[in-house]
Design a protein around this motif. Structure first.
Motif, PDB file in Angstrom:
ATOM      1  N   ALA A  45      39.562  50.116  42.795  1.00 34.59           N
ATOM      2  CA  ALA A  45      40.554  50.576  43.780  1.00 34.59           C
ATOM      3  C   ALA A  45      41.415  51.693  43.206  1.00 34.59           C
ATOM      4  O   ALA A  45      41.681  52.704  43.879  1.00 34.59           O
ATOM      5  CB  ALA A  45      41.427  49.401  44.213  1.00 34.59           C
ATOM      6  N   GLU A  46      41.853  51.527  41.959  1.00 32.30           N
ATOM      7  CA  GLU A  46      42.700  52.541  41.329  1.00 32.30           C
ATOM      8  C   GLU A  46      41.976  53.872  41.192  1.00 32.30           C
ATOM      9  O   GLU A  46      42.541  54.944  41.394  1.00 32.30           O
ATOM     10  CB  GLU A  46      43.149  52.032  39.961  1.00 32.30           C
ATOM     11  N   SER A  47      40.696  53.816  40.848  1.00 27.97           N
ATOM     12  CA  SER A  47      39.939  55.049  40.576  1.00 27.97           C
ATOM     13  C   SER A  47      39.189  55.564  41.797  1.00 27.97           C
ATOM     14  O   SER A  47      38.520  56.584  41.707  1.00 27.97           O
ATOM     15  CB  SER A  47      38.952  54.801  39.439  1.00 27.97           C
ATOM     16  N   ARG A  48      39.286  54.854  42.918  1.00 28.90           N
ATOM     17  CA  ARG A  48      38.606  55.262  44.159  1.00 28.90           C
ATOM     18  C   ARG A  48      37.101  55.408  43.923  1.00 28.90           C
ATOM     19  O   ARG A  48      36.511  56.468  44.141  1.00 28.90           O
ATOM     20  CB  ARG A  48      39.187  56.573  44.706  1.00 28.90           C
ATOM     21  N   PHE A  49      36.531  54.335  43.484  1.00 26.45           N
ATOM     22  CA  PHE A  49      35.099  54.335  43.189  1.00 26.45           C
ATOM     23  C   PHE A  49      34.315  54.573  44.481  1.00 26.45           C
ATOM     24  O   PHE A  49      34.575  53.948  45.513  1.00 26.45           O
ATOM     25  CB  PHE A  49      34.710  53.000  42.563  1.00 26.45           C
ATOM     26  N   ALA A  50      33.340  55.465  44.422  1.00 28.02           N
ATOM     27  CA  ALA A  50      32.598  55.879  45.614  1.00 28.02           C
ATOM     28  C   ALA A  50      31.704  54.757  46.133  1.00 28.02           C
ATOM     29  O   ALA A  50      31.318  53.840  45.397  1.00 28.02           O
ATOM     30  CB  ALA A  50      31.765  57.111  45.293  1.00 28.02           C
ATOM     31  N   ASP A  51      31.359  54.855  47.415  1.00 26.67           N
ATOM     32  CA  ASP A  51      30.470  53.887  48.054  1.00 26.67           C
ATOM     33  C   ASP A  51      29.018  54.351  48.066  1.00 26.67           C
ATOM     34  O   ASP A  51      28.105  53.531  48.073  1.00 26.67           O
ATOM     35  CB  ASP A  51      30.906  53.641  49.502  1.00 26.67           C
ATOM     36  N   VAL A  52      28.808  55.660  48.110  1.00 25.35           N
ATOM     37  CA  VAL A  52      27.464  56.230  48.215  1.00 25.35           C
ATOM     38  C   VAL A  52      27.339  57.369  47.212  1.00 25.35           C
ATOM     39  O   VAL A  52      28.291  58.130  46.998  1.00 25.35           O
ATOM     40  CB  VAL A  52      27.179  56.742  49.650  1.00 25.35           C
ATOM     41  N   HIS A  84      38.435  56.177  30.558  1.00 26.25           N
ATOM     42  CA  HIS A  84      37.528  55.225  31.192  1.00 26.25           C
ATOM     43  C   HIS A  84      37.132  55.779  32.554  1.00 26.25           C
ATOM     44  O   HIS A  84      37.893  56.536  33.174  1.00 26.25           O
ATOM     45  CB  HIS A  84      38.206  53.869  31.379  1.00 26.25           C
ATOM     46  N   SER A  85      35.955  55.356  33.040  1.00 22.81           N
ATOM     47  CA  SER A  85      35.480  55.781  34.354  1.00 22.81           C
ATOM     48  C   SER A  85      34.845  54.595  35.063  1.00 22.81           C
ATOM     49  O   SER A  85      34.142  53.793  34.429  1.00 22.81           O
ATOM     50  CB  SER A  85      34.447  56.901  34.226  1.00 22.81           C
ATOM     51  N   PRO A  86      35.040  54.448  36.394  1.00 22.11           N
ATOM     52  CA  PRO A  86      34.405  53.342  37.117  1.00 22.11           C
ATOM     53  C   PRO A  86      32.891  53.467  37.174  1.00 22.11           C
ATOM     54  O   PRO A  86      32.199  52.475  37.400  1.00 22.11           O
ATOM     55  CB  PRO A  86      35.019  53.452  38.519  1.00 22.11           C
ATOM     56  N   GLU A  87      32.367  54.673  36.979  1.00 21.12           N
ATOM     57  CA  GLU A  87      30.915  54.869  36.970  1.00 21.12           C
ATOM     58  C   GLU A  87      30.274  54.393  35.686  1.00 21.12           C
ATOM     59  O   GLU A  87      29.054  54.201  35.629  1.00 21.12           O
ATOM     60  CB  GLU A  87      30.581  56.343  37.162  1.00 21.12           C
ATOM     61  N   PHE A  88      31.073  54.207  34.646  1.00 23.58           N
ATOM     62  CA  PHE A  88      30.535  53.866  33.335  1.00 23.58           C
ATOM     63  C   PHE A  88      31.292  52.681  32.734  1.00 23.58           C
ATOM     64  O   PHE A  88      31.622  52.676  31.554  1.00 23.58           O
ATOM     65  CB  PHE A  88      30.590  55.088  32.418  1.00 23.58           C
ATOM     66  N   VAL A  89      31.543  51.691  33.572  1.00 25.36           N
ATOM     67  CA  VAL A  89      32.065  50.423  33.048  1.00 25.36           C
ATOM     68  C   VAL A  89      31.049  49.826  32.087  1.00 25.36           C
ATOM     69  O   VAL A  89      31.389  49.290  31.036  1.00 25.36           O
ATOM     70  CB  VAL A  89      32.369  49.461  34.209  1.00 25.36           C
ATOM     71  N   PHE A  90      29.779  49.918  32.469  1.00 26.75           N
ATOM     72  CA  PHE A  90      28.676  49.558  31.578  1.00 26.75           C
ATOM     73  C   PHE A  90      27.947  50.842  31.233  1.00 26.75           C
ATOM     74  O   PHE A  90      27.464  51.547  32.116  1.00 26.75           O
ATOM     75  CB  PHE A  90      27.729  48.578  32.266  1.00 26.75           C
ATOM     76  N   THR A  91      27.895  51.185  29.959  1.00 29.21           N
ATOM     77  CA  THR A  91      27.286  52.448  29.546  1.00 29.21           C
ATOM     78  C   THR A  91      26.038  52.178  28.718  1.00 29.21           C
ATOM     79  O   THR A  91      26.063  51.390  27.780  1.00 29.21           O
ATOM     80  CB  THR A  91      28.275  53.289  28.706  1.00 29.21           C
ATOM     81  N   SER A  92      24.972  52.856  29.081  1.00 30.76           N
ATOM     82  CA  SER A  92      23.735  52.754  28.297  1.00 30.76           C
ATOM     83  C   SER A  92      22.939  54.030  28.510  1.00 30.76           C
ATOM     84  O   SER A  92      23.046  54.679  29.553  1.00 30.76           O
ATOM     85  CB  SER A  92      22.905  51.539  28.729  1.00 30.76           C
ATOM     86  N   GLY A 108      17.281  61.352  46.833  1.00 32.43           N
ATOM     87  CA  GLY A 108      17.500  60.015  47.379  1.00 32.43           C
ATOM     88  C   GLY A 108      18.921  59.542  47.220  1.00 32.43           C
ATOM     89  O   GLY A 108      19.374  59.337  46.093  1.00 32.43           O
ATOM     90  N   ALA A 109      19.617  59.407  48.343  1.00 36.24           N
ATOM     91  CA  ALA A 109      20.956  58.823  48.303  1.00 36.24           C
ATOM     92  C   ALA A 109      20.837  57.304  48.179  1.00 36.24           C
ATOM     93  O   ALA A 109      19.838  56.708  48.557  1.00 36.24           O
ATOM     94  CB  ALA A 109      21.719  59.208  49.567  1.00 36.24           C
ATOM     95  N   HIS A 110      21.875  56.704  47.654  1.00 42.41           N
ATOM     96  CA  HIS A 110      21.860  55.249  47.507  1.00 42.41           C
ATOM     97  C   HIS A 110      23.276  54.718  47.521  1.00 42.41           C
ATOM     98  O   HIS A 110      24.252  55.450  47.255  1.00 42.41           O
ATOM     99  CB  HIS A 110      21.176  54.830  46.203  1.00 42.41           C
ATOM    100  N   GLY A 111      23.400  53.442  47.851  1.00 43.62           N
ATOM    101  CA  GLY A 111      24.699  52.797  47.873  1.00 43.62           C
ATOM    102  C   GLY A 111      25.151  52.375  46.495  1.00 43.62           C
ATOM    103  O   GLY A 111      24.444  52.530  45.486  1.00 43.62           O
ATOM    104  N   ARG A 112      26.325  51.810  46.464  1.00 46.48           N
ATOM    105  CA  ARG A 112      26.918  51.394  45.193  1.00 46.48           C
ATOM    106  C   ARG A 112      26.057  50.358  44.475  1.00 46.48           C
ATOM    107  O   ARG A 112      26.016  50.317  43.248  1.00 46.48           O
ATOM    108  CB  ARG A 112      28.314  50.832  45.460  1.00 46.48           C
ATOM    109  N   ARG A 113      25.339  49.521  45.235  1.00 48.73           N
ATOM    110  CA  ARG A 113      24.529  48.467  44.618  1.00 48.73           C
ATOM    111  C   ARG A 113      23.501  49.043  43.656  1.00 48.73           C
ATOM    112  O   ARG A 113      23.158  48.407  42.654  1.00 48.73           O
ATOM    113  CB  ARG A 113      23.829  47.653  45.724  1.00 48.73           C
ATOM    114  N   ASP A 114      22.985  50.239  43.920  1.00 50.93           N
ATOM    115  CA  ASP A 114      21.967  50.831  43.054  1.00 50.93           C
ATOM    116  C   ASP A 114      22.563  51.726  41.979  1.00 50.93           C
ATOM    117  O   ASP A 114      21.824  52.378  41.239  1.00 50.93           O
ATOM    118  CB  ASP A 114      20.966  51.640  43.896  1.00 50.93           C
ATOM    119  N   GLN A 115      23.883  51.790  41.890  1.00 51.08           N
ATOM    120  CA  GLN A 115      24.507  52.546  40.806  1.00 51.08           C
ATOM    121  C   GLN A 115      24.365  51.717  39.523  1.00 51.08           C
ATOM    122  O   GLN A 115      24.728  50.530  39.500  1.00 51.08           O
ATOM    123  CB  GLN A 115      25.981  52.799  41.142  1.00 51.08           C
TER     124      GLN A 115
END
Length: 786
Positions: free
Chosen positions: A52-59, A173-181, A244-251
């Motif tokens: 919520a703080e970082s406005r993590f994208a949905d798509v 920190h970034s919401p896209e890389f809470v888990f980084t690999s 290919g666009a995708h939702g947050r589930r496939d991020q």
């Protein structure tokens, strides 16, 4: 204090050993419940707060190259609240001290400086790059922590074949890389993968994207349909090379985190039920036998005018005392273990803050659940109290029948001393069966703790020894002619090289679809060998697809079915291909094709995008340095590094799980054996004392009683081993994890260790009961009822 309340305290003190062991079982169930739910809630709260703080994208969407003017049309798609474009690309980082080149990901920040609208960064130190400075970057906190990076340090990166240097302006920190690999490695690799954020001008110049973008992030308006937005976005980006666009589930980061949260939900439901169930069983046995032993007292109270309900409530209070003690222990232990588990998660999930949460309702839920299950377990005993007429209770109970005929032919073959324990076992078959079942349920707990070592070993052997047989995996910056494989094969230290072509696709079957990559392999591939469920090599089909079994299950297809393949590169053609084979995969989902057939599907020449290598260990370090100098090499993944990271990251979690569950298994074994022996001693105290008066020694008397427990334990352990395999399979079957497929591999050593642990706990309980037998008061025990 009422008379019956004082009796509760007296009974609890008189049976303090049994009360304590049952309370420990209740506490174990409460502890697992509190630990699992609290760690789940803590992770979920940290995720929601940061998102919520970082406005993590949905798509999300990737495209080869799109003019920025298209962004206005994208923002007008129905259901889109906000759309933001950026430039992104892969990088290779030259970092002193790293044994292999560090893989990197580069993303742009807004041109005017400041934070992006979506996927905002949380700065831990320093600042964002100045708009006019093209040599500044923000670095991800995980890599900075692993290598001790500070603002002001410099980092060298190869971007699009060009080497550039940047000064670290900030750490974030970034919401896209809470888990980084790094790509292709599902484990966090903080030392081998880094994310850099550059100003838009610097990123656009590095990747030739001036006036254009190649990545897109969107949020949905309230009520907006993700599926409709994704479909419209794909249609709009198709002419520009949309991938290919995708939702947050496939991020990737979000998917791994959701998989772990799903694991916690499964643990929070299944394991506490086992403990509560065993505690309910023990309470049923103890309270049932207590009621039987106190039937004269119950009858006398009824004869004096006490109603049935207060008497039943008295025994319910006894249960409440046990549950209260167990809950207090369990809540304290669960909070401690939950905080420890959350600490183990911190290397996996990089949140700015991840406080441990223990909401007030959770301890209350644990205590209430334990009491409810315990009451359910003693319901039969309570009903027996309510139905017991006073006149019947004042008569001595009918003795159990132990006729010699009940032993059959054994009765004529065994001696008198052996008949006593046999009659005790066979004369009360239900009680014996419940005792055996209780001891047997201790075995799965120990196995659940230890089998993870076997599962990890099995995963490593299957994925990294049998399937991925190369020593390194080289990713190229773009698809190259197959002669690149021959060039790498000639490098010093390379023993074998095989080219692969990896193409992003969307697979569809009926209403189901998956975004992933199809991997093209040579027909005679030796460095990646697909295998079936029996671990036999599966030939690469010359036509059609080989899908991993779990992917086929998600798509709802079987061997021979057709799937639609939408290629997300080039002209984005759509093909219908048969599922030619099913293969096993431990990590993620996979779809395989013969590399020539894949290139023909793409209508391209003989191209490769990745190269698998087998390397001479003596020349490995020199080879990694040589590959780092090649501008067309985007990243090099080394199996030895994967395995070391695997051990470092997983070992702590597995050890914690093994110690905790093994301890719980010991509690179950001690609780069941000790309580069964104590109750048997209470019931048969008159017999034991009579034998002592008749001349039997303490050792001989103890041997008779403990022989029953020994037989029960020896029968229970094999049953427990069977239950262990079934319970492990049940729990793994309840997992919904796309990142890993944990096999139900249990070694003989794990089975043997679990059996020895349970037998050892049973032996320790028997020693404690033997001391009770030695201190048996013969005069009190021989007082017979009239």
């Amino acid at each position: 204090m009422k008379v019956l309340d004082r009796k509760v305290l007296r009974d609890a003190w008189a049976l303090r050993g049994q009360v304590l062991t049952i309370a420990l079982l209740v506490g174990a169930g409460v502890a697992v419940l509190v630990m699992s739910v609290s760690s789940f809630l803590s992770l979920r709260a940290a995720q929601r707060a940061f998102y919520a703080e970082s406005r993590f994208a949905d798509v999300f969407a990737e495209v080869k190259r799109t003019p920025r003017a298209l962004l206005a049309r994208i923002a007008e798609i129905p259901g889109v609240a906000l759309a933001e474009a950026r430039v992104g690309g892969e990088a290779r980082i030259d970092w002193p001290g790293a044994e292999v080149p560090v893989a990197g990901r580069v993303l742009s920040l807004p041109a005017g400086g400041g934070q992006p609208e979506l996927n905002r960064l949380r700065l831990l130190a320093g600042r964002l790059p100045e708009p006019t400075r093209h040599d500044e970057a923000v670095i991800h906190a995980a890599f900075a922590e692993a290598w001790g990076v500070r603002p002001g340090d410099e980092i060298a990166a190869v971007l699009n074949g060009r080497r550039e240097r940047f000064r670290i302006a900030g750490i974030a920190h970034s919401p896209e890389f809470v888990f980084t690999s790094r790509p292709g490695n599902p484990l966090p690799d903080d030392r081998g993968f880094v994310v850099l954020w550059l100003g838009e001008e610097a990123a656009a110049r590095a990747f030739d994207m001036r006036g254009a973008f190649n990545e897109l992030a969107l949020t949905l308006a309230p009520g907006g349909s993700e599926a409709a937005v994704v479909a419209e976005l794909d249609l709009l980006l198709r002419p520009w090379g949309g991938r290919g666009a995708h939702g947050r589930r496939d991020q990737p980061s979000h998917r791994f985190l959701e998989d772990e949260l799903a694991e916690q939900r499964t643990l929070a439901v299944t394991v506490p039920l086992v403990f509560f169930g065993i505690a309910a069983f023990l309470l049923n046995v103890v309270l049932g036998r207590m009621v039987e032993a106190q039937r004269e007292q119950v009858a006398a109270l009824k004869a004096l005018g006490y109603p049935s309900f207060p008497i039943a409530a008295h025994y319910a209070k006894f249960v409440a005392v046990i549950c209260l003690l167990g809950s207090a222990l369990g809540i304290a232990a669960g909070a401690w273990m939950g905080a420890g588990m959350l600490g183990n998660y911190r290397p996996f999930f990089r949140f700015p803050e991840m406080p441990y949460l223990l909401p007030a309702w959770l301890p209350l839920l644990g205590a209430a659940a334990s009491f409810a299950v315990a009451l359910l377990g003693v319901l039969a005993a309570l009903l027996r109290i309510l139905r017991l007429p006073a006149a019947e209770g004042l008569r001595p109970p009918r003795p159990a029948s132990f006729g010699g005929a009940g032993l059959g032919a054994w009765g004529r073959r065994v001696g008198a001393r052996a008949k006593i324990p046999l009659r005790g076992l066979l004369g009360r078959p239900l009680r014996t069966a419940l005792t055996v079942l209780g001891i047997a349920l201790a075995v799965p707990m120990v196995v659940l703790g230890l089998f993870w070592w076997d599962a990890m070993d099995s995963m490593v052997e299957l994925q990294f020894d049998r399937i991925e047989r190369g020593d390194a995996f080289v990713a190229l910056t773009d698809p190259r002619p197959s002669r690149a494989v021959r060039e790498m094969a000639r490098l010093p230290g390379v023993l074998a090289a095989e080219g692969q072509r990896i193409v992003p696709v969307r697979l569809r079957a009926a209403q189901r679809s998956r975004l992933l990559a199809v991997t093209g392999l040579p027909e005679d591939a030796e460095l990646r060998v697909p295998r079936d469920a029996a671990l036999r090599p599966v030939p690469i089909p010359p036509q059609g697809l080989a899908l991993s079994r779990r992917l086929a299950e998600r798509l709802g297809v079987r061997e021979g079915d057709m799937v639609q393949v939408e290629v997300l590169e080039g002209a984005r053609r759509v093909h219908d291909l048969p599922v030619a084979a099913l293969v096993e995969d431990i990590i993620g989902f996979s779809a395989l094709m013969e590399i020539g057939a894949l290139n023909r599907l793409m209508r391209e020449d003989d191209l490769v995008s990745h190269v698998a290598l087998r390397v001479d260990p003596a020349a490995a370090q020199a080879l990694w340095a040589l590959l780092a100098e090649r501008p067309r090499v985007a990243a090099t993944s080394v199996k030895a590094v994967w395995l070391r990271v695997f051990d470092e990251v997983i070992a702590g979690l597995v050890l914690t799980s093994a110690v905790t569950l093994t301890g719980f298994g010991v509690i179950i074994a001690v609780g069941v054996v000790y309580n069964s022996a104590r109750v048997a001693l209470q019931e048969r105290g008159w017999e034991m004392a009579s034998l002592r008066v008749l001349g039997f020694t303490r050792q001989e008397v103890a041997r008779i009683l403990l022989a029953e427990l020994a037989v029960a334990a020896l029968v229970a352990v094999p049953l427990g081993l069977v239950l262990a395999r079934w319970i492990v399979g049940l729990i793994l079957g309840a997992r919904d994890n796309e990142s890993f497929d944990v096999p139900p591999a249990i070694s003989a050593a794990t089975f043997a260790t679990a059996a020895l642990v349970v037998l050892g706990a049973a032996f320790a309980s028997a020693v404690a009961v033997r001391r009770r037998i030695d201190r048996l008061d013969l005069v009190a025990a021989l007082k017979a009822r009239d």
